[in-house]
Design a protein around this motif. Sequence first.
Motif, PDB file in Angstrom:
ATOM      1  N   ARG A 154       0.805  -1.223   0.000  1.00 33.23           N
ATOM      2  CA  ARG A 154       0.000   0.000   0.000  1.00 33.23           C
ATOM      3  C   ARG A 154       0.840   1.276   0.000  1.00 33.23           C
ATOM      4  N   ASP A 183      -4.290   4.581  -3.201  1.00 32.72           N
ATOM      5  CA  ASP A 183      -5.710   4.542  -2.835  1.00 32.72           C
ATOM      6  C   ASP A 183      -6.079   3.069  -2.760  1.00 32.72           C
ATOM      7  N   TRP A 184      -5.866   2.483  -1.581  1.00 36.53           N
ATOM      8  CA  TRP A 184      -5.981   1.041  -1.427  1.00 36.53           C
ATOM      9  C   TRP A 184      -7.415   0.553  -1.625  1.00 36.53           C
ATOM     10  N   GLN A 185      -8.385   1.301  -1.139  1.00 34.04           N
ATOM     11  CA  GLN A 185      -9.772   0.862  -1.267  1.00 34.04           C
ATOM     12  C   GLN A 185     -10.145   0.675  -2.737  1.00 34.04           C
ATOM     13  N   HIS A 215      -8.060  -2.354  -4.218  1.00 32.39           N
ATOM     14  CA  HIS A 215      -8.520  -3.668  -3.765  1.00 32.39           C
ATOM     15  C   HIS A 215      -9.834  -4.052  -4.423  1.00 32.39           C
ATOM     16  N   ARG A 216     -10.712  -3.091  -4.622  1.00 31.09           N
ATOM     17  CA  ARG A 216     -11.956  -3.380  -5.333  1.00 31.09           C
ATOM     18  C   ARG A 216     -11.659  -3.848  -6.757  1.00 31.09           C
TER      19      ARG A 216
END
Length: 245
Positions: A21, A98-100, A103-104
């Motif tokens: 991340r 922007d991990w969110q 990951h999506r």
Amino acid sequence: MTADATAAATAALYRDDAYLREAGGRVAALTGRGGVVLDASLFYPTGGGQAGDAGRLEWDGGATAIATTVRDGDAIVLVPAEGAPLPPAGAAVRQVLDWQARHRMMRLHTALHLLSVVIPLPVTGGQITPDKGRLDFDMPEAPEDKQALEAALNALIAADHPVGETWISDAELAASPGLVKTMSVKPPTGAGRVRLVRIGTGAAQIDLQPCGGTHVRTTGEIGPVSLGKIEKKGRQNRRVTVRLA
């Protein structure tokens, strides 16, 4: 100091570890269009239907938002938000993903590989964003039971198959054309080897295909998904959209 992005090749940190991340880096070049090229990139560049990563860069005395990431030859170019400041060439930076959103896209990308198992037809196009993923199929007739397809896809996800990778030579890929499911996007060749993403292992392997994108470690990490309306796109093409539940 500015330089063309093509002047610097970028190491792909996301390929070594898709779950990383944050990472350090150094500004190798600033492009004439205001892009930032690092010596090693945590950010995945737009390609293979997957959207480029966003996030931010931090350095001593400043920070900037990264809106997207693209590729220019061997260089990975981070594109700052409009009007955002640029780090100095040569500066040490901290990359924050922007991990969110990433990951999506990892979850959706792996789900689309499974969708190509549930619908074993040639793929004519595809796209992955944080909001949804979709594949276009060479599908003259619409499927009779969309709910059955959705149930089959969720069953593969819930089985929690491991997701891994292997590499083969360009020559081995050329000798195994059946590995390539996409008609519109051909796997990159010319570097001597091609990355394959495998779902399942041994006798339980359910999919193996060339792919340079980011994926989750197991299918169970995707979570339940739903299929949207199956849209007709031309005489024989139909678009199937996947959303995370």
